[in-house]
Design an enzyme around this catalytic site. Structure first.
Site, PDB file in Angstrom:
ATOM      1  N   TRP A  20      14.598 -21.366  -9.184  1.00  0.00           N
ATOM      2  CA  TRP A  20      13.401 -20.731  -9.668  1.00  0.00           C
ATOM      3  C   TRP A  20      13.739 -19.230  -9.631  1.00  0.00           C
ATOM      4  CZ3 TRP A  20       9.919 -23.903 -11.559  1.00  0.00           C
ATOM      5  CH2 TRP A  20       9.586 -25.102 -10.928  1.00  0.00           C
ATOM      6  N   HIS A  25      10.279 -18.158  -6.408  1.00  0.00           N
ATOM      7  CA  HIS A  25      10.591 -18.286  -4.973  1.00  0.00           C
ATOM      8  C   HIS A  25       9.614 -17.487  -4.123  1.00  0.00           C
ATOM      9  CE1 HIS A  25      14.052 -20.872  -4.663  1.00  0.00           C
ATOM     10  NE2 HIS A  25      14.549 -20.327  -5.754  1.00  0.00           N
ATOM     11  N   ASP A  61      20.061 -16.482  -3.202  1.00  0.00           N
ATOM     12  CA  ASP A  61      20.582 -16.285  -4.553  1.00  0.00           C
ATOM     13  C   ASP A  61      21.508 -15.071  -4.662  1.00  0.00           C
ATOM     14  OD1 ASP A  61      19.732 -18.475  -5.976  1.00  0.00           O
ATOM     15  OD2 ASP A  61      17.773 -17.610  -6.426  1.00  0.00           O
ATOM     16  N   ARG A  64      25.007 -16.086  -2.346  1.00  0.00           N
ATOM     17  CA  ARG A  64      26.038 -16.964  -2.907  1.00  0.00           C
ATOM     18  C   ARG A  64      27.073 -16.188  -3.733  1.00  0.00           C
ATOM     19  NH1 ARG A  64      21.879 -18.108  -6.999  1.00  0.00           N
ATOM     20  NH2 ARG A  64      22.763 -17.252  -8.883  1.00  0.00           N
ATOM     21  N   HIS A  76      22.488 -25.339  -3.796  1.00  0.00           N
ATOM     22  CA  HIS A  76      21.188 -25.084  -4.440  1.00  0.00           C
ATOM     23  C   HIS A  76      20.688 -26.276  -5.257  1.00  0.00           C
ATOM     24  CE1 HIS A  76      20.990 -20.542  -3.863  1.00  0.00           C
ATOM     25  NE2 HIS A  76      22.198 -20.861  -3.412  1.00  0.00           N
ATOM     26  N   HIS A 132      14.485 -20.930   0.945  1.00  0.00           N
ATOM     27  CA  HIS A 132      14.942 -20.977  -0.452  1.00  0.00           C
ATOM     28  C   HIS A 132      15.087 -22.410  -0.978  1.00  0.00           C
ATOM     29  CE1 HIS A 132      16.856 -19.229  -4.013  1.00  0.00           C
ATOM     30  NE2 HIS A 132      17.645 -20.291  -3.988  1.00  0.00           N
ATOM     31  N   ASP A 136      13.861 -24.591  -4.289  1.00  0.00           N
ATOM     32  CA  ASP A 136      14.760 -25.138  -5.319  1.00  0.00           C
ATOM     33  C   ASP A 136      14.617 -26.649  -5.503  1.00  0.00           C
ATOM     34  OD1 ASP A 136      15.945 -22.850  -6.258  1.00  0.00           O
ATOM     35  OD2 ASP A 136      17.756 -23.011  -5.028  1.00  0.00           O
ATOM     36  N   HIS A 142      17.139 -28.974 -10.816  1.00  0.00           N
ATOM     37  CA  HIS A 142      18.050 -28.798  -9.682  1.00  0.00           C
ATOM     38  C   HIS A 142      18.426 -30.141  -9.080  1.00  0.00           C
ATOM     39  CE1 HIS A 142      18.361 -24.393  -8.720  1.00  0.00           C
ATOM     40  NE2 HIS A 142      17.593 -24.431  -9.793  1.00  0.00           N
ATOM     41  N   HIS A 167      17.539 -25.123 -18.523  1.00  0.00           N
ATOM     42  CA  HIS A 167      17.457 -24.883 -17.088  1.00  0.00           C
ATOM     43  C   HIS A 167      16.749 -23.548 -16.808  1.00  0.00           C
ATOM     44  CE1 HIS A 167      18.993 -25.557 -12.908  1.00  0.00           C
ATOM     45  NE2 HIS A 167      18.649 -24.286 -12.858  1.00  0.00           N
ATOM     46  N   ASP A 171      13.432 -22.428 -14.742  1.00  0.00           N
ATOM     47  CA  ASP A 171      13.543 -21.489 -13.619  1.00  0.00           C
ATOM     48  C   ASP A 171      12.602 -20.305 -13.783  1.00  0.00           C
ATOM     49  OD1 ASP A 171      15.471 -22.756 -12.091  1.00  0.00           O
ATOM     50  OD2 ASP A 171      17.144 -21.511 -12.786  1.00  0.00           O
TER      51      ASP A 171
END
Ligand SMILES: *[C@@H]1O[C@H](CO)[C@@H](O)[C@H](O)[C@H]1NC(C)=O
Ligand SMILES: *[C@@H]1O[C@H](CO)[C@@H](O)[C@H](O)[C@H]1NC(C)=O
Ligand SMILES: *[C@@H]1O[C@H](CO)[C@@H](O)[C@H](O)[C@H]1NC(C)=O
Ligand SMILES: [Zn+2]
Length: 291
Positions: A20, A25, A61, A64, A76, A132, A136, A142, A167, A171
């Site tokens: 998202w 989030h 996010d 990573r 995720h 998080h 997700d 996801h 996707h 998101d």
């Protein structure tokens, strides 16, 4: 306002999609914060150094992309190798790779949040990952392998002008269009409306079901049930007629009208579950101290 949202979304799509967006989030964070009980507030405030859930909700996010956090990219999502749109399913042995996935990650970081052998900073990271990943895991794409979770399904957003992918539409484009923006103040306001619906509105009678799996001691049990819950929506609502039906289409019209209430409900689920999950972890921490 609308143009600003679209321009921002377009620039973010280029980075690839893992979550998202920050708005989604933060919304989950604001909702969860509202449902923290006394123990939950003390526990999260201690581990987050007083920061709010919303303010750390997108930390994973950026992490990573760091050398230290590279390992967490695969955490995720879970790549369900199912048969969209005929039969959706999540199977841990089939779909969760050796490097781990969102289901094993939630189990792992739930344990780590309570593990006294770890440093405070390791336990802080564990809580930030939980905040998080419980967001997700409600984004249907996801929990899907098809076309890299829809990343390779090209679509348009807004009058056939802005090119994006399925996707990223889920998101960001769908929730941000519904909320009316992508910034933190928009998320706070969006969350307020969702909280009202959880307390007294359209989600009031649904929310107990969303948290019917609630034991933090079941390892991958609850996160797997949540992944299955989101994955079902890939067949019923995200791609009910398969990928060819949306490939190259503008999704900002009829598709959006149908998808928006689903996306909002998923954010509601994520936020409510997260609040109650953190309360359970906090309670377990308190009981431990009494031993
Ligand atoms: C749990 O998380 C830690 C810290 O990120 C990681 O090093 C470890 O490999 C994880 N374990 C499992 C089983 O996922
Ligand atoms: C913490 O470390 C001790 C001593 O090595 C070990 O016995 C215990 O199982 C560990 N606790 C956890 C939760 O990993
Ligand atoms: C969509 O495109 C048409 C034709 O170019 C234009 O008249 C209309 O204003 C556009 N609508 C939006 C929302 O951009
Ligand atoms: Zn993510």
């Amino acid at each position: 306002m609308k143009t600003a949202v679209l321009a921002l979304s377009a620039s973010l799509f280029a980075q690839g999609a893992y979550s998202w967006g920050a708005m989604g989030h933060a919304t989950v964070g604001y909702i969860a914060q509202n449902y923290l009980d006394g123990a939950g507030k003390i526990f999260t405030s201690h581990l987050l150094g007083g920061a709010s859930l919303a303010s750390v909700a997108s930390w994973a996010d950026s992490y990573r992309y760091t050398d230290a956090g590279k390992f967490s990219a695969s955490l995720h999502y879970i790549d369900a190798h199912d048969e969209v749109p005929h039969k959706c399913s999540v199977k841990l042995d089939r779909d969760c790779g050796e490097e781990g996935c969102i289901v094993t990650a939630i189990a792992n970081y739930t344990d780590r949040a309570l593990n006294d052998n770890l440093t405070l900073s390791e336990r802080t990271d564990a809580v930030k990952f939980i905040i998080h990943f419980l967001g997700d895991i409600t984004q249907p794409l996801h929990t899907e392998n098809l076309d890299v979770g829809g990343n390779e399904i090209s679509v348009f957003w807004g009058n056939g002008t802005a090119k994006t992918n399925l996707h990223a539409a889920w998101d960001r484009s769908i929730p941000e269009t519904l909320a009316g923006g992508s910034d933190d103040a928009t998320a706070a306001k969006f969350a307020k409306g969702i909280i009202a619906d959880l307390d007294t509105g359209i989600y009031k009678d649904l929310k107990e079901d969303w948290t019917s799996c609630g034991s933090i001691k079941r390892g991958t049990g609850c996160p797997k049930a949540w992944a299955q819950d989101a994955n079902k929506l890939v067949c019923s609502d995200v791609l009910p007629d398969g990928p060819d039906a949306v490939e190259g289409k503008d999704l900002s019209g009829d598709y959006y009208t149908k998808a928006a209430p689903i996306a909002r409900q998923q954010l509601a689920k994520g936020g409510y579950r997260l609040g109650l999950w953190l309360n359970k972890i906090a309670k377990a921490e308190q009981l431990k101290c009494r031993d």
